[in-house]
Every structure is written in structure tokens, then in C-alpha cells.
Design a protein around this motif. Structure first.
Motif, PDB file in Angstrom:
ATOM      1  N   LEU A  62       0.983 -11.030  -1.919  1.00  0.00           N
ATOM      2  CA  LEU A  62       2.238 -10.379  -1.589  1.00  0.00           C
ATOM      3  C   LEU A  62       2.179  -8.863  -1.784  1.00  0.00           C
ATOM      4  O   LEU A  62       2.887  -8.120  -1.119  1.00  0.00           O
ATOM      5  N   SER A  63       1.316  -8.394  -2.694  1.00  0.00           N
ATOM      6  CA  SER A  63       1.179  -6.956  -2.927  1.00  0.00           C
ATOM      7  C   SER A  63       0.424  -6.252  -1.805  1.00  0.00           C
ATOM      8  O   SER A  63       0.474  -5.031  -1.691  1.00  0.00           O
ATOM      9  N   ILE A  64      -0.298  -7.004  -0.994  1.00  0.00           N
ATOM     10  CA  ILE A  64      -1.073  -6.415   0.102  1.00  0.00           C
ATOM     11  C   ILE A  64      -0.200  -6.161   1.335  1.00  0.00           C
ATOM     12  O   ILE A  64      -0.571  -5.384   2.215  1.00  0.00           O
ATOM     13  N   ILE A  65       0.984  -6.752   1.388  1.00  0.00           N
ATOM     14  CA  ILE A  65       1.870  -6.624   2.559  1.00  0.00           C
ATOM     15  C   ILE A  65       2.137  -5.168   2.952  1.00  0.00           C
ATOM     16  O   ILE A  65       2.052  -4.834   4.139  1.00  0.00           O
ATOM     17  N   PRO A  66       2.448  -4.243   2.020  1.00  0.00           N
ATOM     18  CA  PRO A  66       2.710  -2.854   2.453  1.00  0.00           C
ATOM     19  C   PRO A  66       1.511  -2.198   3.141  1.00  0.00           C
ATOM     20  O   PRO A  66       1.676  -1.404   4.071  1.00  0.00           O
ATOM     21  N   PHE A  67       0.295  -2.517   2.688  1.00  0.00           N
ATOM     22  CA  PHE A  67      -0.910  -1.943   3.299  1.00  0.00           C
ATOM     23  C   PHE A  67      -1.067  -2.428   4.737  1.00  0.00           C
ATOM     24  O   PHE A  67      -1.394  -1.646   5.638  1.00  0.00           O
ATOM     25  N   ILE A  70       1.498  -0.622   6.962  1.00  0.00           N
ATOM     26  CA  ILE A  70       1.120   0.763   7.299  1.00  0.00           C
ATOM     27  C   ILE A  70       0.024   0.770   8.361  1.00  0.00           C
ATOM     28  O   ILE A  70       0.081   1.523   9.335  1.00  0.00           O
ATOM     29  N   VAL A  71      -1.006  -0.063   8.185  1.00  0.00           N
ATOM     30  CA  VAL A  71      -2.110  -0.107   9.148  1.00  0.00           C
ATOM     31  C   VAL A  71      -1.611  -0.543  10.520  1.00  0.00           C
ATOM     32  O   VAL A  71      -1.951   0.072  11.542  1.00  0.00           O
ATOM     33  N   MET A  72      -0.760  -1.572  10.555  1.00  0.00           N
ATOM     34  CA  MET A  72      -0.231  -2.026  11.854  1.00  0.00           C
ATOM     35  C   MET A  72       0.669  -0.969  12.485  1.00  0.00           C
ATOM     36  O   MET A  72       0.688  -0.824  13.707  1.00  0.00           O
ATOM     37  N   GLY A  73       1.406  -0.223  11.667  1.00  0.00           N
ATOM     38  CA  GLY A  73       2.250   0.852  12.192  1.00  0.00           C
ATOM     39  C   GLY A  73       1.432   1.968  12.802  1.00  0.00           C
ATOM     40  O   GLY A  73       1.782   2.502  13.865  1.00  0.00           O
ATOM     41  N   ALA A  92       7.230  -4.239   6.649  1.00  0.00           N
ATOM     42  CA  ALA A  92       7.719  -3.207   5.731  1.00  0.00           C
ATOM     43  C   ALA A  92       8.944  -3.705   4.967  1.00  0.00           C
ATOM     44  O   ALA A  92       9.128  -3.377   3.795  1.00  0.00           O
ATOM     45  N   ILE A  93       9.776  -4.521   5.630  1.00  0.00           N
ATOM     46  CA  ILE A  93      10.935  -5.098   4.952  1.00  0.00           C
ATOM     47  C   ILE A  93      10.493  -6.060   3.843  1.00  0.00           C
ATOM     48  O   ILE A  93      11.166  -6.206   2.832  1.00  0.00           O
ATOM     49  N   CYS A  94       9.323  -6.668   4.004  1.00  0.00           N
ATOM     50  CA  CYS A  94       8.812  -7.621   3.014  1.00  0.00           C
ATOM     51  C   CYS A  94       7.944  -6.966   1.943  1.00  0.00           C
ATOM     52  O   CYS A  94       7.283  -7.665   1.174  1.00  0.00           O
ATOM     53  N   SER A  95       7.939  -5.655   1.863  1.00  0.00           N
ATOM     54  CA  SER A  95       7.046  -4.954   0.931  1.00  0.00           C
ATOM     55  C   SER A  95       7.338  -5.236  -0.535  1.00  0.00           C
ATOM     56  O   SER A  95       6.460  -5.104  -1.375  1.00  0.00           O
ATOM     57  N   LEU A 113      12.683  -0.759   0.276  1.00  0.00           N
ATOM     58  CA  LEU A 113      13.226   0.425   0.941  1.00  0.00           C
ATOM     59  C   LEU A 113      12.199   1.530   1.143  1.00  0.00           C
ATOM     60  O   LEU A 113      12.359   2.369   2.024  1.00  0.00           O
ATOM     61  N   THR A 114      11.123   1.538   0.341  1.00  0.00           N
ATOM     62  CA  THR A 114      10.134   2.617   0.422  1.00  0.00           C
ATOM     63  C   THR A 114       8.741   2.149   0.835  1.00  0.00           C
ATOM     64  O   THR A 114       7.772   2.881   0.661  1.00  0.00           O
ATOM     65  N   CYS A 115       8.641   0.931   1.387  1.00  0.00           N
ATOM     66  CA  CYS A 115       7.356   0.353   1.810  1.00  0.00           C
ATOM     67  C   CYS A 115       6.335   0.380   0.665  1.00  0.00           C
ATOM     68  O   CYS A 115       5.279   0.990   0.747  1.00  0.00           O
ATOM     69  N   GLY A 116       6.685  -0.299  -0.406  1.00  0.00           N
ATOM     70  CA  GLY A 116       5.767  -0.407  -1.546  1.00  0.00           C
ATOM     71  C   GLY A 116       5.710   0.849  -2.380  1.00  0.00           C
ATOM     72  O   GLY A 116       4.678   1.151  -2.974  1.00  0.00           O
ATOM     73  N   GLY A 117       6.812   1.580  -2.471  1.00  0.00           N
ATOM     74  CA  GLY A 117       6.804   2.818  -3.250  1.00  0.00           C
ATOM     75  C   GLY A 117       5.866   3.839  -2.653  1.00  0.00           C
ATOM     76  O   GLY A 117       5.135   4.509  -3.370  1.00  0.00           O
ATOM     77  N   PHE A 118       5.918   3.960  -1.305  1.00  0.00           N
ATOM     78  CA  PHE A 118       5.020   4.841  -0.542  1.00  0.00           C
ATOM     79  C   PHE A 118       3.567   4.537  -0.880  1.00  0.00           C
ATOM     80  O   PHE A 118       2.727   5.434  -0.994  1.00  0.00           O
ATOM     81  N   LEU A 119       3.285   3.259  -1.066  1.00  0.00           N
ATOM     82  CA  LEU A 119       1.980   2.670  -1.387  1.00  0.00           C
ATOM     83  C   LEU A 119       1.502   2.974  -2.801  1.00  0.00           C
ATOM     84  O   LEU A 119       0.599   2.312  -3.292  1.00  0.00           O
ATOM     85  N   VAL A 120       2.089   3.936  -3.488  1.00  0.00           N
ATOM     86  CA  VAL A 120       1.675   4.242  -4.864  1.00  0.00           C
ATOM     87  C   VAL A 120       2.022   3.069  -5.774  1.00  0.00           C
ATOM     88  O   VAL A 120       1.195   2.628  -6.577  1.00  0.00           O
ATOM     89  N   GLY A 121       3.245   2.562  -5.659  1.00  0.00           N
ATOM     90  CA  GLY A 121       3.649   1.422  -6.473  1.00  0.00           C
ATOM     91  C   GLY A 121       2.852   0.174  -6.165  1.00  0.00           C
ATOM     92  O   GLY A 121       2.510  -0.598  -7.066  1.00  0.00           O
TER      93      GLY A 121
END
Length: 145
Positions: A62-67, A70-73, A92-95, A113-121
């Protein structure tokens, strides 16, 4: 110190133990825990600690979803493919899914709301899960399975 029989698994364990080391059954000793994400006794592994029943492998997936979002975007934007961009938006909604899974609803909403904390989180969560092993659920129990 007497031995008592566990009503769940039938094995004997000490009456001074908090729970059965075989199956984790508690005889009402841990009533103050939140209902969701109650800790289980990890006697089988010999660590003598309380751990979260949430699965570590599910959290990693589930933590890989934001990555992936971003790649698909990026790919969808370069190809001007509306379908890929739409899928990216849904991902992104499921981040925040990992944090919703372990009961951290505020953090999950922030990540959504931030797509995984802008990936940092999301990177920090993966480090806590895979490298340091200190990722915790809403009750403060480590996710170690």
C-alpha cells in the motif's frame, strides 16, 4: 504459579502470563486496548513483545501506491493519454491507504491529499517498514509480521 488451560487452543500456560503464548488469547486482561488493531502476543517467535496484527507485506504494498501514481502521471502526461492520467488520479486518491489500514486516519487523509506527503512521507514509511522496523499502528504497536 499454576498452569491454566487456554479455552481457545487447549494448551497450558502460566496463570501469571498476560495471554496464551501459543494463540494469543487474553482472558480479559487487556480491556483498555482499542478494538481496532489490538496487539497480539508474539510468543511463537520468542520475542516476548506485543505486536500489531496488521500485515507488514500489505503495508509495504500500500505504501508503493503513490510512486506508481507519480510514474503513471508522468507517462500519461508525456503521451497525452487521458486514460493513464485518470488512473493516476485514482491511484493518487489511494495514496494514504497504508495509514488508513493501520488506523492512522489523520495521516492517511494528509497522504491522500498530498499524494503520499509529496513522496517524502511515503519514503519515510517504507524506511520504517523495511529498514528500521519501527512502523507502528494507531495503538503504538509495531507492525513486524
Amino acid at each position: 504459579m499454576a498452569l491454566i488451560k487456554c479455552p481457545e487452543c487447549g494448551k497450558e500456560y502460566s496463570d501469571s502470563a498476560i495471554s496464551c503464548p501459543n494463540c494469543g488469547y487474553t482472558a480479559g486482561n487487556q480491556k483498555n486496548l482499542k478494538k481496532m488493531g489490538q496487539g497480539i502476543k508474539e510468543g511463537m517467535k520468542g520475542l516476548n513483545t506485543t505486536a500489531s496484527p496488521k500485515k507488514k507485506s500489505v503495508c509495504v504494498k500500500l505504501s508503493i501506491i503513490p510512486f506508481v501514481a507519480i510514474v503513471m502521471g508522468i507517462i500519461g502526461g508525456n503521451l497525452n493519454n487521458d486514460a493513464l492520467i485518470a488512473i493516476c488520479g485514482l491511484l493518487a486518491i489511494c495514496s494514504g491507504a497504508c495509514n488508513f489500514y493501520v488506523g492512522n486516519f489523520k495521516k492517511g487523509l494528509l497522504y491522500t491529499l498530498t499524494c503520499g506527503g509529496f513522496l517524502v512521507g511515503a519514503v519515510m514509511d517504507l524506511v520504517h517498514l523495511k529498514v528500521t522496523g519501527t512502523f507502528k499502528d494507531a495503538n503504538g504497536y509495531p507492525v513486524i509480521y
